[in-house]
Motif scaffolding. Sequence first.
Motif, PDB file in Angstrom:
ATOM      1  N   PHE A  22      -6.679 -17.864  -5.780  1.00 43.45           N
ATOM      2  CA  PHE A  22      -6.132 -18.815  -4.823  1.00 43.45           C
ATOM      3  C   PHE A  22      -7.239 -19.825  -4.521  1.00 43.45           C
ATOM      4  CE2 PHE A  22      -4.912 -20.155  -0.471  1.00 43.45           C
ATOM      5  CZ  PHE A  22      -3.594 -20.522  -0.710  1.00 43.45           C
ATOM      6  N   PRO A  23      -6.932 -21.129  -4.436  1.00 48.21           N
ATOM      7  CA  PRO A  23      -7.996 -22.133  -4.399  1.00 48.21           C
ATOM      8  C   PRO A  23      -8.668 -22.324  -3.048  1.00 48.21           C
ATOM      9  CG  PRO A  23      -5.869 -23.202  -4.386  1.00 48.21           C
ATOM     10  CD  PRO A  23      -5.602 -21.743  -4.574  1.00 48.21           C
ATOM     11  N   LEU A  24      -8.315 -21.527  -2.044  1.00 47.01           N
ATOM     12  CA  LEU A  24      -8.981 -21.603  -0.747  1.00 47.01           C
ATOM     13  C   LEU A  24      -9.510 -20.226  -0.370  1.00 47.01           C
ATOM     14  CD1 LEU A  24      -6.364 -23.701   1.317  1.00 47.01           C
ATOM     15  CD2 LEU A  24      -8.344 -24.561   0.040  1.00 47.01           C
ATOM     16  N   ARG A  25     -10.766 -20.161   0.083  1.00 44.57           N
ATOM     17  CA  ARG A  25     -11.318 -18.933   0.659  1.00 44.57           C
ATOM     18  C   ARG A  25     -11.398 -19.156   2.166  1.00 44.57           C
ATOM     19  NH1 ARG A  25     -15.510 -19.167  -3.711  1.00 44.57           N
ATOM     20  NH2 ARG A  25     -14.627 -17.985  -5.448  1.00 44.57           N
ATOM     21  N   ILE A  26     -10.635 -18.383   2.923  1.00 47.61           N
ATOM     22  CA  ILE A  26     -10.380 -18.712   4.321  1.00 47.61           C
ATOM     23  C   ILE A  26     -10.913 -17.630   5.248  1.00 47.61           C
ATOM     24  CG2 ILE A  26      -8.582 -19.305   6.003  1.00 47.61           C
ATOM     25  CD1 ILE A  26      -6.771 -19.929   3.537  1.00 47.61           C
ATOM     26  N   SER A  27     -11.621 -18.062   6.283  1.00 41.19           N
ATOM     27  CA  SER A  27     -12.034 -17.166   7.371  1.00 41.19           C
ATOM     28  C   SER A  27     -11.590 -17.771   8.697  1.00 41.19           C
ATOM     29  CB  SER A  27     -13.558 -16.983   7.387  1.00 41.19           C
ATOM     30  OG  SER A  27     -14.009 -16.318   6.228  1.00 41.19           O
ATOM     31  N   VAL A  28     -11.140 -16.909   9.604  1.00 42.37           N
ATOM     32  CA  VAL A  28     -10.800 -17.319  10.966  1.00 42.37           C
ATOM     33  C   VAL A  28     -11.866 -16.746  11.892  1.00 42.37           C
ATOM     34  CG1 VAL A  28      -9.127 -17.190  12.841  1.00 42.37           C
ATOM     35  CG2 VAL A  28      -8.338 -17.465  10.478  1.00 42.37           C
ATOM     36  N   VAL A  29     -12.572 -17.629  12.580  1.00 44.83           N
ATOM     37  CA  VAL A  29     -13.615 -17.220  13.513  1.00 44.83           C
ATOM     38  C   VAL A  29     -13.019 -17.160  14.907  1.00 44.83           C
ATOM     39  CG1 VAL A  29     -15.864 -17.805  14.482  1.00 44.83           C
ATOM     40  CG2 VAL A  29     -15.388 -18.267  12.065  1.00 44.83           C
ATOM     41  N   THR A  30     -13.182 -16.007  15.579  1.00 43.26           N
ATOM     42  CA  THR A  30     -12.619 -15.837  16.912  1.00 43.26           C
ATOM     43  C   THR A  30     -13.735 -15.728  17.944  1.00 43.26           C
ATOM     44  OG1 THR A  30     -12.543 -13.427  16.703  1.00 43.26           O
ATOM     45  CG2 THR A  30     -10.598 -14.659  15.974  1.00 43.26           C
ATOM     46  N   GLU A  63       5.377 -17.817  -6.141  1.00 44.13           N
ATOM     47  CA  GLU A  63       5.001 -16.902  -5.069  1.00 44.13           C
ATOM     48  C   GLU A  63       3.632 -16.318  -5.369  1.00 44.13           C
ATOM     49  OE1 GLU A  63       8.164 -14.121  -5.257  1.00 44.13           O
ATOM     50  OE2 GLU A  63       7.336 -13.037  -6.969  1.00 44.13           O
ATOM     51  N   GLY A  64       3.042 -15.648  -4.347  1.00 37.63           N
ATOM     52  CA  GLY A  64       1.733 -15.061  -4.537  1.00 37.63           C
ATOM     53  C   GLY A  64       1.159 -14.594  -3.215  1.00 37.63           C
ATOM     54  N   THR A  65      -0.139 -14.343  -3.206  1.00 42.57           N
ATOM     55  CA  THR A  65      -0.822 -13.899  -1.995  1.00 42.57           C
ATOM     56  C   THR A  65      -2.167 -14.601  -1.871  1.00 42.57           C
ATOM     57  OG1 THR A  65      -1.926 -12.042  -3.100  1.00 42.57           O
ATOM     58  CG2 THR A  65       0.247 -11.604  -2.105  1.00 42.57           C
ATOM     59  N   PHE A  66      -2.679 -14.647  -0.647  1.00 47.38           N
ATOM     60  CA  PHE A  66      -4.056 -15.069  -0.421  1.00 47.38           C
ATOM     61  C   PHE A  66      -4.622 -14.221   0.699  1.00 47.38           C
ATOM     62  CE2 PHE A  66      -1.455 -17.941   2.162  1.00 47.38           C
ATOM     63  CZ  PHE A  66      -2.107 -17.946   3.396  1.00 47.38           C
ATOM     64  N   THR A  67      -5.930 -14.235   0.826  1.00 49.11           N
ATOM     65  CA  THR A  67      -6.623 -13.379   1.785  1.00 49.11           C
ATOM     66  C   THR A  67      -7.255 -14.222   2.883  1.00 49.11           C
ATOM     67  OG1 THR A  67      -7.109 -11.756   0.059  1.00 49.11           O
ATOM     68  CG2 THR A  67      -8.438 -11.654   2.066  1.00 49.11           C
ATOM     69  N   VAL A  68      -7.143 -13.733   4.110  1.00 50.94           N
ATOM     70  CA  VAL A  68      -7.789 -14.353   5.251  1.00 50.94           C
ATOM     71  C   VAL A  68      -8.702 -13.320   5.909  1.00 50.94           C
ATOM     72  CG1 VAL A  68      -7.482 -15.441   7.515  1.00 50.94           C
ATOM     73  CG2 VAL A  68      -5.873 -15.934   5.658  1.00 50.94           C
ATOM     74  N   THR A  69      -9.961 -13.668   6.106  1.00 45.92           N
ATOM     75  CA  THR A  69     -10.905 -12.800   6.809  1.00 45.92           C
ATOM     76  C   THR A  69     -10.993 -13.247   8.259  1.00 45.92           C
ATOM     77  OG1 THR A  69     -12.189 -12.453   4.788  1.00 45.92           O
ATOM     78  CG2 THR A  69     -13.276 -11.952   6.880  1.00 45.92           C
ATOM     79  N   VAL A  70     -10.796 -12.316   9.168  1.00 43.32           N
ATOM     80  CA  VAL A  70     -10.864 -12.608  10.606  1.00 43.32           C
ATOM     81  C   VAL A  70     -12.088 -11.891  11.160  1.00 43.32           C
ATOM     82  CG1 VAL A  70      -9.673 -12.510  12.820  1.00 43.32           C
ATOM     83  CG2 VAL A  70      -8.354 -12.782  10.702  1.00 43.32           C
ATOM     84  N   LEU A  71     -12.960 -12.627  11.879  1.00 40.06           N
ATOM     85  CA  LEU A  71     -14.160 -11.999  12.420  1.00 40.06           C
ATOM     86  C   LEU A  71     -14.556 -12.659  13.726  1.00 40.06           C
ATOM     87  CD1 LEU A  71     -17.241 -13.168  10.322  1.00 40.06           C
ATOM     88  CD2 LEU A  71     -14.989 -14.200  10.133  1.00 40.06           C
ATOM     89  N   GLU A  72     -15.154 -11.857  14.586  1.00 39.46           N
ATOM     90  CA  GLU A  72     -15.580 -12.269  15.928  1.00 39.46           C
ATOM     91  C   GLU A  72     -16.956 -12.924  15.860  1.00 39.46           C
ATOM     92  OE1 GLU A  72     -15.358 -12.729  20.069  1.00 39.46           O
ATOM     93  OE2 GLU A  72     -13.832 -12.216  18.582  1.00 39.46           O
ATOM     94  N   SER A  73     -17.199 -13.907  16.733  1.00 41.10           N
ATOM     95  CA  SER A  73     -18.438 -14.665  16.680  1.00 41.10           C
ATOM     96  C   SER A  73     -19.161 -14.737  18.008  1.00 41.10           C
ATOM     97  CB  SER A  73     -18.154 -16.093  16.204  1.00 41.10           C
ATOM     98  OG  SER A  73     -19.337 -16.836  16.058  1.00 41.10           O
ATOM     99  N   ASP A  74     -18.825 -13.892  18.964  1.00 42.97           N
ATOM    100  CA  ASP A  74     -19.424 -14.044  20.290  1.00 42.97           C
ATOM    101  C   ASP A  74     -20.899 -13.682  20.323  1.00 42.97           C
ATOM    102  OD1 ASP A  74     -19.002 -11.405  19.852  1.00 42.97           O
ATOM    103  OD2 ASP A  74     -17.851 -11.015  21.682  1.00 42.97           O
ATOM    104  N   GLU A  75     -21.416 -13.030  19.270  1.00 38.52           N
ATOM    105  CA  GLU A  75     -22.827 -12.659  19.252  1.00 38.52           C
ATOM    106  C   GLU A  75     -23.658 -13.535  18.315  1.00 38.52           C
ATOM    107  OE1 GLU A  75     -23.115  -8.567  18.317  1.00 38.52           O
ATOM    108  OE2 GLU A  75     -22.111  -7.863  20.134  1.00 38.52           O
ATOM    109  N   HIS A  76     -23.068 -14.538  17.700  1.00 44.10           N
ATOM    110  CA  HIS A  76     -23.828 -15.397  16.786  1.00 44.10           C
ATOM    111  C   HIS A  76     -24.723 -16.324  17.602  1.00 44.10           C
ATOM    112  CE1 HIS A  76     -24.710 -18.481  13.733  1.00 44.10           C
ATOM    113  NE2 HIS A  76     -24.459 -17.529  12.853  1.00 44.10           N
ATOM    114  N   PRO A  77     -26.027 -16.436  17.256  1.00 47.75           N
ATOM    115  CA  PRO A  77     -26.953 -17.223  18.079  1.00 47.75           C
ATOM    116  C   PRO A  77     -26.597 -18.706  18.156  1.00 47.75           C
ATOM    117  CG  PRO A  77     -27.985 -16.554  16.006  1.00 47.75           C
ATOM    118  CD  PRO A  77     -26.717 -15.782  16.128  1.00 47.75           C
TER     119      PRO A  77
END
Length: 582
Positions: free
Chosen positions: A136-144, A97-111
């Motif tokens: 944890f062997p994956l660094r994960i971001s979710v782009v919305t 067992e364990g934990t990992f981190t997911v970063t969620v960020l908005e992208s509607d203003e990225h050029p």
Amino acid sequence: MSGHRLPRGPHRLTVAYTGGEERRGPVTMGQANMIRCMLRDEPEHINIHDVWPVPEGTRTESAIEALRALAVRHEALRTTFPHAPGVAPSEQVVAPEGTFTVTVLESDEHPGGPAARAEALARQARAERFHLDRDFPLRISVVTLAGAPVYVAMAASHAVTDVGALAVLKEEWLSLLAGETLPPLDSLTPLDLAAQEAAPAGLRKSEASLRYWERIIRGGPQAMFAEPGAEGTEVRVPQLTLRSRRAARALALVAERTGGLPSTVLLTAWCALVAHRTAQTACVAAVPTSNRYQSRLTRSVNTLSQDALLSLDVRVPTFDALLKKSWGGALDAYRHSRFDAVRLWEMIGRATFERGSQFARDVVFNDVSTLPSTVADVASARPEETVGPELELSWGPEQVLPTRVLTFVYATEPLIHLALWADPALFGRAEAEGFLTGLVRLLEAAATDDVPLSSLTEVTGVRPVERGPLWCRVDGSWTSPPLVAETLSGALGGLPVHVTVEASYAYLPAERALTAFIAAGDGPLTPAEAHTALMDALPGRPGVLAPRRYVIVQNPPAEADRSSAWLRQEILREGTGRDRRM
């Protein structure tokens, strides 16, 4: 995790997982190889990254839940490598067992839009070193976009994943999002593979690989790009991308005409052009391979990729003759790409010291076109194009690489999509573009008829390098005796040195070897000390090959430019210098 809509601003979520089995055991050969690189190289050079498009209508919570399921399913994602500071890990531990981190960020203003944003995030994440003992062997971001997930961007530790593993994870993640039930795992886990490698059959394969590599290390050119201008062990190189329908059509026609596989045809054309450009009689290249030949390794989430070392003799009359050699040569290289990396580098150190050379992984050809889209630059994709351009060349960002020429092949149909990183000291922008255009021209010429290799300059527009009269081929390698003398003199604190080229009676009659005359005065210099000093100075100097014999004389002759004058000096000591005990 709750089912409410996530806020729009950037935020980090901690995702817990449980349900796996706790295990521990030795690392695999592939893991040991990659860990060695991770501890030595800059993280952006060895970490890998990927960007996964999120199916329309997917909720952020669903995307993250599918990632959680993968962490439970695959032992590699729950693996760490405990080790003492300054010591490479030899053991892996699988946590239940364990934990990992997911970063969620908005992208509607990225050029550049969300795709470019995701690619930038993934590349940025790979620049940070993974802590093998705890991360944890994956660094994960979710782009919305407008609150809805559109891309998952990740950097991955090469200690537990390779390109093939990321492709498997992507496929399974999409299946989970589609509501499918994943089949029971039948692939080897890293610990299962480690046990297989430690068995007698696995050890025999590793020994055979070491013998195969040693033959090439001792007999092939020490560096493909041994020429004026090639300096340093790391160079900052811009990316040049080729996207071409013309090339894909030609490749298909060559494969149809010759009966060769498209991947082998492309590798053959690339090797022929590299050997032609470098004026070498063989193309020696690292050809990373996924090592997924066994059925239980095909879909294994593990770092299986290791270098296959290809040595392709191009002294044949035509392209078709070279293609026939390439098929067997590539298979032989792939068969010998499973090895104990520690023992491999011990062998390389011993063999190069005895030969007086420096193994340069200066040419790399990595074909990932048979895998689902993974490491290809998502930002360069153009959804509005259904087939792609006839021939397009575009320049991308620079990065520091320990190679002279690196090629990634992302696709061979419906268009050839590949990227080239070529040392700008050897390839100006026009030359680099001409090299890739020449590759397309070679495929087009071979599509209709066999191509004489003697006509490559006319067919491709690529010219062999001009080394000048101060360069010669010695022991299968291009070298410059004056450059050897200059380097050896500098390594010995400025002692006068003269280097000659002589017949080598220890080898074939036509073979030649270098002899170094060193004026040591009253100093106690020995051939072994001279050889060791030169070997220490070899990295980053691919045009320098160590002399076969060191002759220590009393004083430099008055006629310092004449070899005969050096030959008349009193000899104090002489020898090969290869005896480390001296």
